[in-house]
Structure formats: structure tokens, C-alpha cells
Scaffold this motif. Structure first.
Motif, short mmCIF file in Angstrom:
data_model
loop_
_atom_site.label_atom_id
_atom_site.label_comp_id
_atom_site.label_asym_id
_atom_site.label_seq_id
_atom_site.Cartn_x
_atom_site.Cartn_y
_atom_site.Cartn_z
N ALA A 61 0.82 -1.22 0.00
CA ALA A 61 0.00 0.00 0.00
C ALA A 61 0.85 1.26 0.00
CB ALA A 61 -0.94 -0.01 1.21
N GLU A 62 1.93 1.27 0.78
CA GLU A 62 2.78 2.46 0.86
C GLU A 62 3.48 2.72 -0.48
OE1 GLU A 62 6.80 3.89 3.25
OE2 GLU A 62 5.33 2.62 4.29
N LEU A 63 4.01 1.67 -1.09
CA LEU A 63 4.68 1.84 -2.38
C LEU A 63 3.67 2.20 -3.48
CD1 LEU A 63 7.29 -1.06 -2.40
CD2 LEU A 63 7.74 1.39 -2.17
N THR A 64 2.45 1.68 -3.38
CA THR A 64 1.42 2.05 -4.34
C THR A 64 1.22 3.55 -4.37
OG1 THR A 64 0.20 -0.06 -4.30
CG2 THR A 64 -1.07 1.92 -4.80
N MET A 65 1.15 4.17 -3.19
CA MET A 65 0.94 5.61 -3.12
C MET A 65 2.16 6.37 -3.64
SD MET A 65 -2.09 5.82 -2.10
CE MET A 65 -3.33 4.84 -1.24
N THR A 66 3.35 5.95 -3.23
CA THR A 66 4.58 6.65 -3.65
C THR A 66 4.75 6.58 -5.16
OG1 THR A 66 5.65 6.09 -1.55
CG2 THR A 66 7.08 6.77 -3.36
N PHE A 67 4.59 5.38 -5.71
CA PHE A 67 4.77 5.22 -7.16
C PHE A 67 3.67 5.93 -7.94
CE2 PHE A 67 3.64 3.04 -11.09
CZ PHE A 67 4.82 3.18 -11.79
N SER A 68 2.42 5.79 -7.50
CA SER A 68 1.30 6.35 -8.26
C SER A 68 1.37 7.87 -8.34
CB SER A 68 -0.03 5.92 -7.62
OG SER A 68 -0.21 4.52 -7.71
N GLU A 69 1.78 8.52 -7.25
CA GLU A 69 1.91 9.97 -7.28
C GLU A 69 3.01 10.39 -8.25
OE1 GLU A 69 2.36 11.65 -3.40
OE2 GLU A 69 0.57 10.65 -2.61
N TRP A 70 4.14 9.66 -8.23
CA TRP A 70 5.21 9.98 -9.18
C TRP A 70 4.76 9.73 -10.61
CZ3 TRP A 70 7.35 6.88 -12.87
CH2 TRP A 70 8.41 7.45 -13.59
N PHE A 71 4.14 8.58 -10.85
CA PHE A 71 3.77 8.16 -12.20
C PHE A 71 2.76 9.11 -12.82
CE2 PHE A 71 1.08 5.25 -14.89
CZ PHE A 71 2.00 5.11 -15.92
N LEU A 72 1.75 9.50 -12.07
CA LEU A 72 0.73 10.39 -12.62
C LEU A 72 1.33 11.75 -12.97
CD1 LEU A 72 -2.20 10.91 -13.35
CD2 LEU A 72 -2.62 11.57 -10.98
N LYS A 73 2.16 12.27 -12.09
CA LYS A 73 2.80 13.56 -12.36
C LYS A 73 3.69 13.47 -13.60
CE LYS A 73 5.73 17.13 -10.26
NZ LYS A 73 6.46 17.55 -9.03
N ALA A 74 4.53 12.44 -13.67
CA ALA A 74 5.43 12.29 -14.80
C ALA A 74 4.65 12.10 -16.11
CB ALA A 74 6.37 11.10 -14.57
N ALA A 75 3.55 11.34 -16.04
CA ALA A 75 2.76 11.07 -17.25
C ALA A 75 2.11 12.34 -17.78
CB ALA A 75 1.69 10.02 -16.94
N ILE A 76 1.54 13.15 -16.90
CA ILE A 76 0.85 14.36 -17.35
C ILE A 76 1.85 15.40 -17.86
CG2 ILE A 76 -0.57 16.31 -16.59
CD1 ILE A 76 -2.12 14.42 -14.82
N ILE A 77 2.98 15.54 -17.18
CA ILE A 77 4.01 16.47 -17.64
C ILE A 77 4.51 16.07 -19.03
CG2 ILE A 77 6.38 17.26 -17.25
CD1 ILE A 77 5.77 17.26 -14.26
N SER A 78 4.80 14.78 -19.22
CA SER A 78 5.29 14.32 -20.52
C SER A 78 4.22 14.47 -21.60
CB SER A 78 5.77 12.87 -20.44
OG SER A 78 4.68 11.98 -20.26
N ALA A 79 2.96 14.28 -21.24
CA ALA A 79 1.86 14.42 -22.21
C ALA A 79 1.71 15.86 -22.65
CB ALA A 79 0.56 13.91 -21.61
N ALA A 80 1.85 16.79 -21.71
CA ALA A 80 1.76 18.20 -22.07
C ALA A 80 2.89 18.58 -23.02
CB ALA A 80 1.81 19.05 -20.80
N GLU A 81 4.08 18.07 -22.77
CA GLU A 81 5.22 18.34 -23.65
C GLU A 81 5.00 17.71 -25.03
OE1 GLU A 81 8.44 16.73 -21.43
OE2 GLU A 81 8.63 18.47 -20.10
N LEU A 82 4.48 16.49 -25.06
CA LEU A 82 4.25 15.79 -26.32
C LEU A 82 3.21 16.51 -27.17
CD1 LEU A 82 5.18 13.09 -27.69
CD2 LEU A 82 3.05 12.10 -26.84
N SER A 83 2.14 16.97 -26.54
CA SER A 83 1.10 17.69 -27.28
C SER A 83 1.66 18.97 -27.89
CB SER A 83 -0.07 18.02 -26.35
OG SER A 83 -0.73 16.85 -25.94
N GLU A 84 2.52 19.65 -27.14
CA GLU A 84 3.10 20.90 -27.65
C GLU A 84 4.03 20.62 -28.83
OE1 GLU A 84 5.76 24.71 -26.07
OE2 GLU A 84 5.02 23.21 -24.65
N LYS A 85 4.82 19.55 -28.74
CA LYS A 85 5.76 19.23 -29.81
C LYS A 85 5.06 18.72 -31.07
CE LYS A 85 9.63 18.05 -26.74
NZ LYS A 85 10.48 16.94 -26.23
N SER A 86 3.97 17.97 -30.88
CA SER A 86 3.31 17.34 -32.02
C SER A 86 2.21 18.20 -32.62
CB SER A 86 2.72 15.99 -31.61
OG SER A 86 1.70 16.17 -30.63
N HIS A 87 1.77 19.21 -31.87
CA HIS A 87 0.66 20.07 -32.30
C HIS A 87 -0.58 19.24 -32.62
CE1 HIS A 87 3.54 23.35 -32.48
NE2 HIS A 87 4.30 22.62 -33.28
#
Length: 259
Positions: A61-87
Motif C-alpha cells: 500500500a505504501e509503495l502504491t501511493m509513492t509510485f502512483s503519485e510519481w507516475f501520474l505527475k510524470a505522465a501528465i508532464i510528458s503528455a503536455a510536452e508531447l502535445s506541444e511538440k506534435s501540435h
């Protein structure tokens, strides 16, 4: 491997994100991709498959929270960058562990990331993992994000694990994703063909989209295309790939307009 070591790897951004495209049948285009933590860069330079650690994370449970918070943040940041680059208007599909969805401040964390990155919430969808049970708080959180903020919801790996039909009566899903075991038996297994037809009919009745995973042959692709399944995913369409390679794929196959 200890909990502390895994937590340290998460905090050190040792997990590398990959993206796998989802094909929209009938439109012959790709405007959605699923993000994965595909490999882990270990101390000393070695890389190992992330799945080896994800199985441990899902049981803690503890690792689920630690990983999920990191993963969601990293995924959304990378998606925003990808959308900007690909238009292009790419939809980001994120695997979501049910225990994290049930966190009391989960809604606030998601909305904070959206505000920080400027990512369009209507271009975000969660694939609810079958790895854990979903709590009552999790159901409430997901329905708030869906109903009030336009975030999409899919029941992942339908037909496997905890991804059971009972959730369809409580969570406001937009669609279901067939477990890859369905496609693996298409088109040779007549009984599985009938089962997929029945699931598609059920989805039509419930006004749900269907995404078929595990498409690896032209025969499977043609079957799901003829079935008028909404989306498809699998090695025939595109393997999970580093984000730079995904950008090239998007530039080839994505349409630069809203679906």
C-alpha cells in the motif's frame, strides 16, 4: 528487493516512461496513447523491466501511493510536452491503481497537476487496473473527476482479476478494455468470437466504448474493425516505445484535429 530501495528508485526518477498508441477503428488514425513505466535504470547503469518492480509495488500500500503519485505527475508532464511538440490533440491514457484512486485527496492531486501543466482534462483518461479492489471512496473520487471535470474512465483488462462487471453499475465508465486474452483466441476460437460479440452488444447497450488489446495479427485487426470496436492496441499497431519514438509515430498517424 527492499521497500526502501524501490522507494528510492521512484524518488530518483529511475523509472522510464514509454507510450503505446491506440488505433481508432473507422478513422484509421491514432489520437490516444497509453503511458507505461517500462524499465528501471538501476544504480551502476543496468536497466531492468519495470514490471518486476510493479508487481511488488501493487502488493504494498505504501509503495502504491509513492509510485502512483510519481507516475501520474510524470505522465501528465510528458503528455503536455508531447502535445506541444506534435501540435496534435492526443489523449493520454494512464493506468490507475485502485488504492491510489481511493486516497482521500486524490481528486485534489489530479486537479492540481492539471492546473500546473495546463493539460486539458478532457484529454486525460484513467484505465482502472484490475490489480486491486476499489473502495467506496475510490468510486466517489472517480465519479467526481468524470462527471465534474470531464476526465475519461475505462475499466481495464475486462474479464480478468478484479475488473469485474459489478463495477459497471457504480463507476461512470466511458468504456471497457478487453484483456489481451480475448484477442489471442481470435479468429480461430468460435466460442471466443461469440463471447466478444456478446461483450460488444453489452457495451452498445450500456453506451460504452470498447478497446481491444493484444492485437498482433492482421486477422485480429480485421475482426475487431469489422466488429466496429472503438479502438485497438497491440504490437501490430505499435509496441510500447520511448517518448521520442512515440512523437515520430504521432506525427505520422495522428490527425491534428479533435476526434
Amino acid at each position: 528487493m527492499t521497500r526502501k530501495l524501490i522507494a528510492d528508485l521512484i524518488r530518483a526518477n529511475a523509472f522510464e516512461l514509454y507510450g503505446q498508441p491506440k488505433w481508432t477503428f473507422g478513422k484509421n488514425t491514432c489520437n490516444t496513447y497509453e503511458v507505461f513505466a517500462e524499465q528501471v535504470h538501476m544504480p551502476g547503469g543496468a536497466a531492468i523491466p519495470a514490471q518486476l518492480l510493479l508487481e511488488l509495488i501493487e502488493r504494498d500500500a505504501e509503495l502504491t501511493m509513492t509510485f502512483s503519485e510519481w507516475f501520474l505527475k510524470a505522465a501528465i508532464i510528458s503528455a503536455a510536452e508531447l502535445s506541444e511538440k506534435s501540435h496534435s490533440h492526443m489523449t493520454l491514457s494512464v493506468n490507475l491503481l485502485p488504492q491510489y484512486a481511493g486516497k482521500e485527496n486524490f481528486v485534489e492531486q489530479v486537479l492540481s497537476l492539471i492546473e500546473m501543466t495546463g493539460f486539458n482534462p478532457k484529454k486525460l483518461q484513467f484505465e482502472l487496473s484490475e490489480a486491486q479492489n476499489l473502495s467506496t471512496q475510490g468510486i466517489e473520487n472517480l465519479n467526481i473527476l468524470h462527471d465534474e471535470h470531464g476526465i475519461g474512465l475505462y475499466l481495464a483488462n475486462f474479464g480478468k482479476g478484479h475488473a469485474n462487471i459489478n463495477l459497471l453499475s457504480t463507476v461512470h465508465f466511458d468504456g471497457i478494455e478487453l484483456d489481451r486474452s480475448f484477442a489471442a483466441q481470435i479468429p480461430d476460437n468460435d466460442q471466443m468470437v461469440r463471447i466478444v460479440c456478446a461483450v460488444q452488444n453489452m457495451a452498445d447497450t450500456l453506451n460504452l466504448h470498447v478497446c481491444a488489446k493484444g492485437i498482433e495479427t492482421p486477422e485480429q485487426f480485421d475482426f475487431f474493425d469489422q466488429m466496429k470496436v472503438f479502438k485497438g492496441q497491440g504490437f501490430l499497431i505499435g509496441k510500447p516505445m520511448p517518448m521520442n519514438d512515440l512523437l515520430e509515430y504521432i506525427n505520422l498517424y495522428a490527425v491534428h484535429a479533435e476526434e
